[in-house]
Design a protein around this motif. Sequence first.
Motif, PDB file in Angstrom:
ATOM      1  N   MET A 160      55.682  25.835  47.453  1.00 30.44           N
ATOM      2  CA  MET A 160      54.528  26.372  47.938  1.00 30.44           C
ATOM      3  C   MET A 160      53.258  26.165  46.962  1.00 30.44           C
ATOM      4  N   LEU A 161      52.055  25.994  47.831  1.00 29.21           N
ATOM      5  CA  LEU A 161      51.000  25.594  47.005  1.00 29.21           C
ATOM      6  C   LEU A 161      50.528  26.408  45.868  1.00 29.21           C
ATOM      7  N   ARG A 162      50.827  27.980  45.923  1.00 31.62           N
ATOM      8  CA  ARG A 162      50.677  28.508  44.800  1.00 31.62           C
ATOM      9  C   ARG A 162      51.396  28.182  43.585  1.00 31.62           C
ATOM     10  N   GLU A 163      52.864  27.984  43.833  1.00 39.78           N
ATOM     11  CA  GLU A 163      53.486  27.427  42.472  1.00 39.78           C
ATOM     12  C   GLU A 163      52.892  26.089  42.000  1.00 39.78           C
ATOM     13  N   LEU A 223      49.893  25.094  42.104  1.00 36.01           N
ATOM     14  CA  LEU A 223      48.485  25.160  41.398  1.00 36.01           C
ATOM     15  C   LEU A 223      48.792  25.959  40.165  1.00 36.01           C
ATOM     16  N   GLU A 224      49.776  26.532  39.632  1.00 42.48           N
ATOM     17  CA  GLU A 224      50.095  27.240  38.385  1.00 42.48           C
ATOM     18  C   GLU A 224      50.758  26.355  37.347  1.00 42.48           C
ATOM     19  N   ARG A 225      51.092  25.169  37.839  1.00 40.06           N
ATOM     20  CA  ARG A 225      52.202  24.524  37.119  1.00 40.06           C
ATOM     21  C   ARG A 225      51.203  23.522  36.220  1.00 40.06           C
ATOM     22  N   HIS A 227      44.476  20.852  39.827  1.00 37.73           N
ATOM     23  CA  HIS A 227      43.957  21.575  38.825  1.00 37.73           C
ATOM     24  C   HIS A 227      42.481  22.044  38.714  1.00 37.73           C
TER      25      HIS A 227
END
Length: 399
Positions: free
Chosen positions: A2-5, A7-9, A375
Amino acid sequence: MMLRELLERQSLIVAGLMSGTSLDGIDVAIVRIDGCGFEASVKLLHFESFGYDAQLRERLKQLCSLDQSNVALLCGMNFAIAERFADAVFKTVAAAGMNMEDVDLISTHGQTVWHIPVADEADAFLPKSTLQIGDLSVLAKRTGRPVVGDFRTADMAVGGQGAPLAPYGDLILFRDAVKGRILQNIGGIGNCTAIPGGLSAADAGRLIAFDTGPGNMVIDQVVYELSGGKLTYDANGAWAATGQVHEELLRAMLAHPYFEQLPPKTTGRELFGKAYAAAWLAEAARHGLPPEDIVATATAFTAHSIAGSYRHYVFPHCGIAEVIVSGGGAHNQELMRMLRELLPEQTVSTSDDFGFSSDAKEAILFALLGNDWIHGVPNNLPSATGAERPTLMGKLAMP
């Protein structure tokens, strides 16, 4: 993923793709990137290069020629090249002993077919613009991974020339606390990044970067024509090494108005492509030059245009101790010999000597650009492209 995951890495495995103006093929670098921006750290995990077959290369040359291109070919090649990009990623991932699920992101330069760095004042429908093909959605759907690409257009939208983009990664990977360095890529077109010693990220505006002119483009086309299509490049510069440079013809070539333009500046096949090479070959024939002298003079054209660019636009502004060459031209031993002869006060080496494959470097740089898109970090350098401000370049396609 998922895009959210994504973006958080803070650590990503990115497949960077590069297919340059030399039209020789597709480079794929799989890298692990920790962090982002100027503090990012990069480890190359695997690299592969896939040459274009002769038929595809000639169709791409058609596409890059005003008198041979057509809208049907442009439309079809946008998808056809994307399919080849996807195949190259699959093969590289397999060669690395990895699975596609191990790759977090694909970042692609695309294949440039036309570039208009300066608007045509006589035609309102020819503004500053650029076109790279290799559809992002096709690549994302085929590989099942998120894809970032089409970087150049965002820089142009804020007043830049959309190139060169490599200086951003050059600054991250090669800045030195003491030594001034020039990073010279020699692909189809040559481009340089001059980094003063001790340059910090906050002072990136002092960086000098621009396209020096033809890299391998003219040499390759000349070799192709002189060999009757049997050769696509001068391997190791061996043919050029047997010839003599024709000084009069070389001076005429170096009088091209591009070399008088002040940076930032960019160029491509629209100036130095197949039509230019054909006209130049006709002039060489008028002088009665044998093939080896023609190849030697074409090679000297690249070397002198690079060294001359430094003398006019770099050396007056910053001290340079090292010139670090990458791209296909780094393998041309005669071209490298000429550069060392023309630059006696600098050490001329290749990026391999600094732990980055000269073939893989540009693909690594585009992996960095895609990582920074994820990022949200502006990833252009206005001092290199002439843009009005830093901006976030790239577009996202999901699988």
